[in-house]
Motif scaffolding. Structure first.
Motif, mmCIF file in Angstrom:
data_model
loop_
_atom_site.group_PDB
_atom_site.id
_atom_site.type_symbol
_atom_site.label_atom_id
_atom_site.label_comp_id
_atom_site.label_asym_id
_atom_site.label_seq_id
_atom_site.Cartn_x
_atom_site.Cartn_y
_atom_site.Cartn_z
ATOM 1 N N MET A 39 -0.732 11.652 21.755
ATOM 2 C CA MET A 39 -2.195 12.233 20.812
ATOM 3 C C MET A 39 -1.949 11.543 19.070
ATOM 4 S SD MET A 39 -3.120 14.993 22.394
ATOM 5 C CE MET A 39 -2.935 16.282 21.016
ATOM 6 N N SER A 40 -1.320 11.248 19.133
ATOM 7 C CA SER A 40 -1.516 10.163 17.651
ATOM 8 C C SER A 40 -2.305 9.264 17.667
ATOM 9 C CB SER A 40 -0.149 9.396 17.647
ATOM 10 O OG SER A 40 0.220 8.820 17.803
ATOM 11 N N GLY A 41 -2.571 8.625 19.144
ATOM 12 C CA GLY A 41 -3.543 7.727 19.525
ATOM 13 C C GLY A 41 -5.279 8.085 19.091
ATOM 14 N N VAL A 42 -4.948 9.692 19.847
ATOM 15 C CA VAL A 42 -6.410 10.337 19.686
ATOM 16 C C VAL A 42 -6.922 10.951 17.875
ATOM 17 C CG1 VAL A 42 -7.619 13.081 19.965
ATOM 18 C CG2 VAL A 42 -5.799 11.341 21.866
ATOM 19 N N VAL A 43 -5.375 10.712 17.468
ATOM 20 C CA VAL A 43 -5.440 10.934 15.689
ATOM 21 C C VAL A 43 -6.510 9.711 14.505
ATOM 22 C CG1 VAL A 43 -4.872 11.474 13.654
ATOM 23 C CG2 VAL A 43 -4.107 13.163 15.535
ATOM 24 N N LEU A 44 -5.989 8.775 15.613
ATOM 25 C CA LEU A 44 -6.429 7.249 14.949
ATOM 26 C C LEU A 44 -8.423 7.163 15.390
ATOM 27 C CD1 LEU A 44 -6.225 4.170 14.211
ATOM 28 C CD2 LEU A 44 -5.283 3.674 16.325
ATOM 29 N N ALA A 75 -0.129 6.156 9.953
ATOM 30 C CA ALA A 75 0.951 6.818 10.828
ATOM 31 C C ALA A 75 0.999 6.859 11.864
ATOM 32 C CB ALA A 75 0.312 8.551 10.155
ATOM 33 N N TRP A 76 0.163 6.170 12.414
ATOM 34 C CA TRP A 76 -0.125 6.289 13.843
ATOM 35 C C TRP A 76 1.159 5.169 14.233
ATOM 36 C CZ3 TRP A 76 -0.578 1.054 16.395
ATOM 37 C CH2 TRP A 76 -0.741 1.296 18.289
ATOM 38 N N GLN A 77 1.032 3.950 13.523
ATOM 39 C CA GLN A 77 1.654 2.573 13.516
ATOM 40 C C GLN A 77 3.678 3.380 13.618
ATOM 41 O OE1 GLN A 77 3.759 0.626 10.975
ATOM 42 N NE2 GLN A 77 3.161 2.249 10.223
ATOM 43 N N GLU A 78 3.518 4.145 12.967
ATOM 44 C CA GLU A 78 5.076 5.119 12.126
ATOM 45 C C GLU A 78 5.101 5.475 13.204
ATOM 46 O OE1 GLU A 78 6.980 4.135 9.165
ATOM 47 O OE2 GLU A 78 5.613 3.558 7.876
ATOM 48 N N ILE A 79 4.953 6.106 13.753
ATOM 49 C CA ILE A 79 5.190 7.060 14.675
ATOM 50 C C ILE A 79 5.873 6.649 16.310
ATOM 51 C CG2 ILE A 79 4.105 8.450 16.607
ATOM 52 C CD1 ILE A 79 2.698 10.081 14.926
ATOM 53 N N GLY A 80 4.521 5.041 16.344
ATOM 54 C CA GLY A 80 4.698 4.528 17.946
ATOM 55 C C GLY A 80 6.139 3.139 17.273
ATOM 56 N N PHE A 81 6.231 2.775 15.903
ATOM 57 C CA PHE A 81 7.281 2.211 16.105
ATOM 58 C C PHE A 81 8.750 3.190 16.103
ATOM 59 C CE2 PHE A 81 11.297 0.883 12.769
ATOM 60 C CZ PHE A 81 10.942 0.358 13.345
ATOM 61 N N LEU A 82 8.739 4.483 15.260
ATOM 62 C CA LEU A 82 9.988 5.392 15.028
ATOM 63 C C LEU A 82 10.255 5.622 16.885
ATOM 64 C CD1 LEU A 82 9.479 7.266 12.238
ATOM 65 C CD2 LEU A 82 11.535 5.954 12.720
#
Length: 251
Positions: A39-44, A75-82
């Motif tokens: 979903m964060s990828g869609v937002v990206l 935020a996408w990379q922050e979410i992907g990392f965490l």
């Protein structure tokens, strides 16, 4: 006065609320992480479209749009990392006897994919804003990238507050690459260099004869950079920032 107050407050709120939301998403059950990441990828993708659309909007709305979209890209990379999807090839703790260059190399291996993702995202932001007159989105990403690299180096070299509680359980091994000490020689240099860029931004925001767009964009960027400077200062103060995001660290 509201001309300066609104972009300042908006930047502070976006920084605080965005960080809390990311921490909150990471606290959810592991079974939800894959859906959250996609979903964060869609937002990206929508954020990149927003950056492209606002690249030639020299208006206050364009400044807010560019800034917000750049934060969503970040935020996408922050979410992907965490969440553990975009980290690195090494996923084990640092050996106790490891020191110097070897430790630095192992530390880089733990976040190598993350660093590559940042470069790709930065190139994407530059591409969609290329030739535009509203580059606040690009400058937002540059500030976030530069200050994050500085923070990583300082945490590796040694600071008092490591904020290890922000790391989820599946990333606790990364803490073994941190160094706890009162200060390191890079930190004052990092703060000084950031201040040298923040001061002209504040001067532009309060200069006479500038347009509302220039006031909004300069205030947003100056506030963002000042928050990053504050985060660096808090690294060596006996103060905890966890209370600011207690609602995002509820578990």
């Amino acid at each position: 006065m509201s001309t300066f107050a609104f972009p300042l407050l908006y930047t502070v709120f976006a920084w605080w609320f965005g960080t809390g939301i990311i921490l909150l998403l990471n606290q959810r059950p592991r079974s939800t992480h894959q859906t959250t990441f996609w979903m964060s990828g869609v937002v990206l993708l929508f954020a990149l479209v927003g950056l492209k659309t606002s690249a030639n909007l020299n208006t206050v709305a364009g400044a807010y749009c560019g800034f917000t979209c750049a934060l969503l890209v970040w935020a996408w990379q922050e979410i992907g990392f965490l969440l553990g999807y975009v980290t690195g090839s090494r996923r084990t703790a640092c050996p106790p006897e490891c020191r110097g260059f070897r430790k630095a190399f192992y530390a880089f291996q733990t976040i190598a994919h993350h660093e590559l993702a940042l470069l790709v995202l930065g190139a994407a932001v530059a591409l969609v804003t290329w030739g535009g007159s509203n580059l606040i989105g690009l400058w937002t990403f540059i500030i976030l990238w530069a200050m994050r690299q500085s923070a990583k180096l300082n945490v590796f070299l040694g600071v008092l507050n490591l904020n290890e509680k922000f790391l989820p359980v599946h990333l606790k091994y990364i803490h073994s690459y941190f160094t706890k000490r009162a200060m390191n020689p890079l930190l004052p240099v990092s703060i000084l260099m950031a201040c040298l860029f923040a001061i002209p931004l504040w001067q532009t925001a309060f200069a006479t004869g500038v347009t509302p767009y220039q006031i909004a964009s300069s205030t947003i960027l100056a506030t963002l950079l000042s928050l990053a400077i504050l985060e660096h200062i808090l690294m060596v103060l006996p103060l905890s920032t966890e209370g600011l995001w207690k609602w995002g660290l509820r578990s």
